[in-house]
Design a protein around this motif. Structure first.
Motif, PDB file in Angstrom:
ATOM      1  N   UNK A  49       0.787  -1.162  -0.118  1.00 15.19           N
ATOM      2  CA  UNK A  49      -0.066   0.013   0.095  1.00 15.19           C
ATOM      3  C   UNK A  49       0.898   1.198  -0.066  1.00 15.19           C
ATOM      4  N   UNK A  50       1.693   1.259   0.793  1.00 11.45           N
ATOM      5  CA  UNK A  50       2.872   2.662   0.802  1.00 11.45           C
ATOM      6  C   UNK A  50       3.627   2.585  -0.090  1.00 11.45           C
ATOM      7  N   UNK A 102       4.356   5.990  -2.190  1.00  9.90           N
ATOM      8  CA  UNK A 102       5.622   6.808  -2.027  1.00  9.90           C
ATOM      9  C   UNK A 102       6.612   6.568  -3.375  1.00  9.90           C
ATOM     10  N   UNK A 103       6.601   5.272  -3.570  1.00  5.94           N
ATOM     11  CA  UNK A 103       7.609   4.654  -4.423  1.00  5.94           C
ATOM     12  C   UNK A 103       8.019   3.497  -4.112  1.00  5.94           C
ATOM     13  N   UNK A 104       9.380   2.657  -4.688  1.00  6.69           N
ATOM     14  CA  UNK A 104       9.634   1.312  -4.036  1.00  6.69           C
ATOM     15  C   UNK A 104       9.956   1.180  -2.650  1.00  6.69           C
ATOM     16  N   UNK A 105       9.779   0.141  -1.955  1.00  5.68           N
ATOM     17  CA  UNK A 105      10.390  -0.036  -0.774  1.00  5.68           C
ATOM     18  C   UNK A 105      11.834  -0.039  -0.674  1.00  5.68           C
ATOM     19  N   UNK A 108      -3.941   7.867   5.806  1.00  6.99           N
ATOM     20  CA  UNK A 108      -3.990   7.102   4.578  1.00  6.99           C
ATOM     21  C   UNK A 108      -4.402   5.959   4.766  1.00  6.99           C
ATOM     22  N   UNK A 109      -3.866   5.035   5.420  1.00  5.97           N
ATOM     23  CA  UNK A 109      -4.248   3.551   5.686  1.00  5.97           C
ATOM     24  C   UNK A 109      -5.693   3.593   6.428  1.00  5.97           C
ATOM     25  N   UNK A 110      -5.828   4.426   7.120  1.00  9.04           N
ATOM     26  CA  UNK A 110      -7.350   4.329   7.735  1.00  9.04           C
ATOM     27  C   UNK A 110      -8.523   4.557   6.683  1.00  9.04           C
ATOM     28  N   UNK A 111      -8.013   5.672   5.632  1.00  9.73           N
ATOM     29  CA  UNK A 111      -9.030   5.732   4.689  1.00  9.73           C
ATOM     30  C   UNK A 111      -9.052   4.571   3.775  1.00  9.73           C
ATOM     31  N   UNK A 112      -8.071   3.881   3.480  1.00  6.55           N
ATOM     32  CA  UNK A 112      -7.743   2.874   2.759  1.00  6.55           C
ATOM     33  C   UNK A 112      -8.584   1.671   3.185  1.00  6.55           C
ATOM     34  N   UNK A 113      -8.737   1.376   4.669  1.00  7.08           N
ATOM     35  CA  UNK A 113      -9.368   0.614   5.325  1.00  7.08           C
ATOM     36  C   UNK A 113     -10.926   0.962   5.414  1.00  7.08           C
TER      37      UNK A 113
END
Length: 506
Positions: A270-271, A275-278, A352-357
């Motif tokens: 997700x991140x 943002x881009x590649x880990x 952003x994760x909360x919104x995604x969930x």
């Protein structure tokens, strides 16, 4: 305008501090500087040389907390050096520089001056071999020790200082290096650290665990967790190795801890889409049963207090620490006054994760926090862009920090915000940066003059007012105090309450 001049002055001062904090530029005489000039921790790090690699070989006995070690530091002098400093708190047995014995003098609780037999030439290859033995949990600096002894081992996790209690070096985020960490413990004891486990060898009644972290890391992001752990190895996101470990003794908290950490691959995917590649080669996490009251974004393998899982699974804190792999680990602060670059981005990632969930939109979360803190609240008296040493982990750095990013998004629009974040990471990956660097970057990408905006959100006391200039919509100001909270708020508040307990060991 006065605010613009004030911010430009602050930006110039931050930039000057960043130059002073660069190891390659610190010190010009025969003796290396005892610190890099950080505005909050002036003696952190050391001038006159730049570390490229740490080879740390330890032997630890949990029964009596005795740590024996030999650390080899590979460095390049950035000037001719007649002497140099190391940051270290434990008892030293000997130091060799380029193979020859060197003179050692302790200048303070964590400052050690080393005088080699022969001057080190600028640009040469230098090795410092330090042998030591001590009981780290008994070594206190200003009444504190970040090395926590546990029932069957120890936890070495802390921010901003921790390395002084288990390996010598240049302890400042501006001097990154790669690591090999090898620890021998009594057979049946586990050792968790950063990166990839390269080997595990049996030596009589002892087992030696070998870990390697090839991507350069700040010293405070190197960690150890020693004890009785249930260790899991599997394939994670991006077909990378993933190691998670859960301490014996977690009891009924082990289930919610596993339900949280085992979602690491999903959260990383997700991140990375935002943002881009880990930026690293491995992933995972560790949950000790004791000795830790917070979480920390140790590079490749965050460590979480069991307390985060007392109300059930908690993917909010996992998201926070994983977001730090981009913001704080790969793009590290150039000095500690720029802590907002770490905590503001990691906290906004939770939104952003909360919104995604489906647990509340980022705008709803912004409105909630904006209305929750009245204008007279002390919350608005801490400036995230330069919070001060005593407020390094203040709630304002986290929550006002996240609010700043959402307000910026409202100000410049979604497309430019996404481009700003992605290009910020691309440009600074593997390096160091200051808040002023981000201000200038956001202005460049957005095509807008934003110093007034950042002045209000990051550098001025008081609550930013509603308006297009500040990115605060009328919905935030009009939200009733008794309005229902977004679903994510309980977990976010629980997470940040614990994160704000980070001990300042300076």
């Amino acid at each position: 305008m006065l605010r613009r001049r004030a911010l430009r002055t602050a930006v110039a001062a931050c930039a000057a501090t960043a130059v002073l904090a660069t190891p390659a530029l610190a010190g010009t005489g025969g003796a290396g500087a005892p610190g890099v000039g950080d505005p909050y921790y002036p003696e952190a790090g050391n001038g006159g040389y730049d570390v490229s690699h740490y080879d740390i070989r330890l032997r630890y006995q949990p029964e009596n907390d005795l740590l024996r070690g030999t650390t080899t530091i590979v460095a390049e002098p950035t000037q001719d050096l007649s002497s140099f400093n190391l940051d270290f708190a434990l008892r030293i047995r000997s130091v060799r520089v380029n193979g020859a014995p060197a003179r050692v003098e302790r200048q303070g609780a964590t400052e050690v001056t080393v005088t080699p037999k022969r001057k080190l030439r600028e640009g040469s290859l230098a090795t410092f071999v330090v042998s030591y033995a001590d009981k780290p949990s008994t070594v206190e600096v200003n009444g504190k020790t970040p090395w926590k002894r546990t029932e069957n081992g120890a936890v070495a996790v802390g921010q901003p200082l921790i390395s002084e209690w288990w390996f010598p070096g240049s302890d400042h985020p501006s001097d990154k290096a790669s690591f090999d960490i090898s620890v021998a413990v009594p057979h049946g004891t586990e050792v968790l650290s950063n990166g990839r486990m390269t080997a595990r060898t049996r030596q009589g009644d002892w087992t030696r665990w070998h870990w390697r972290m090839p991507s350069p890391s700040a010293t405070y992001l190197a960690f150890l967790a020693i004890g009785q752990y249930d260790v899991h190895s599997k394939q994670g996101a991006f077909e990378q190795p993933m190691i998670t470990a859960y301490a014996d003794g977690l009891g009924d908290l082990k289930g919610p801890a596993e339900a949280s950490l085992e979602r690491t691959p999903e959260i990383l995917e997700f991140l990375s889409g935002i943002v881009g590649p880990y930026p690293f080669e491995t992933q995972g996490g560790v949950v000790p049963a004791e000795g830790l009251g917070f979480a920390l974004e140790n590079q490749t393998r965050p460590v979480y207090s069991q307390n985060f899982f007392r109300i059930g699974s908690n993917t909010s804190v996992v998201t926070h620490e994983l977001a730090h792999q981009w913001f704080g680990d790969s793009v590290a602060v150039a000095d500690w006054s720029s802590i907002w670059l770490n905590e503001g981005f990691a906290s906004y990632a939770e939104w952003l994760w909360a919104e995604h969930q489906g647990n509340g939109t980022a705008q709803e979360l912004f409105d909630h926090y904006y209305s929750s803190y009245p204008a007279e609240s002390p919350f608005w008296q801490v400036t995230p862009g330069d919070p001060g040493k005593e407020d390094l982990f203040h709630a304002s750095v986290y929550n006002r920090g996240a609010m700043t990013l959402h307000a910026l998004r409202n100000r410049i629009g979604d497309a430019k915000m996404l481009r700003t974040v992605r290009t910020w990471f691309e440009r600074n990956r593997g390096g160091n940066a200051t808040v002023s660097d981000f201000v200038e970057h956001a202005e460049r990408v957005s095509g807008q003059r934003l110093d007034g905006f950042f002045d209000k959100w990051l550098f001025s006391k008081g609550k930013p007012r509603v308006g297009s200039e500040t990115g605060v919509s009328r919905t935030a100001a009009a939200r009733p105090a008794d309005a229902p909270e977004p679903k994510a708020v309980e977990q976010l508040n629980h997470t940040h309450e614990l994160l704000a307990r980070m001990h300042n060991h300076g």
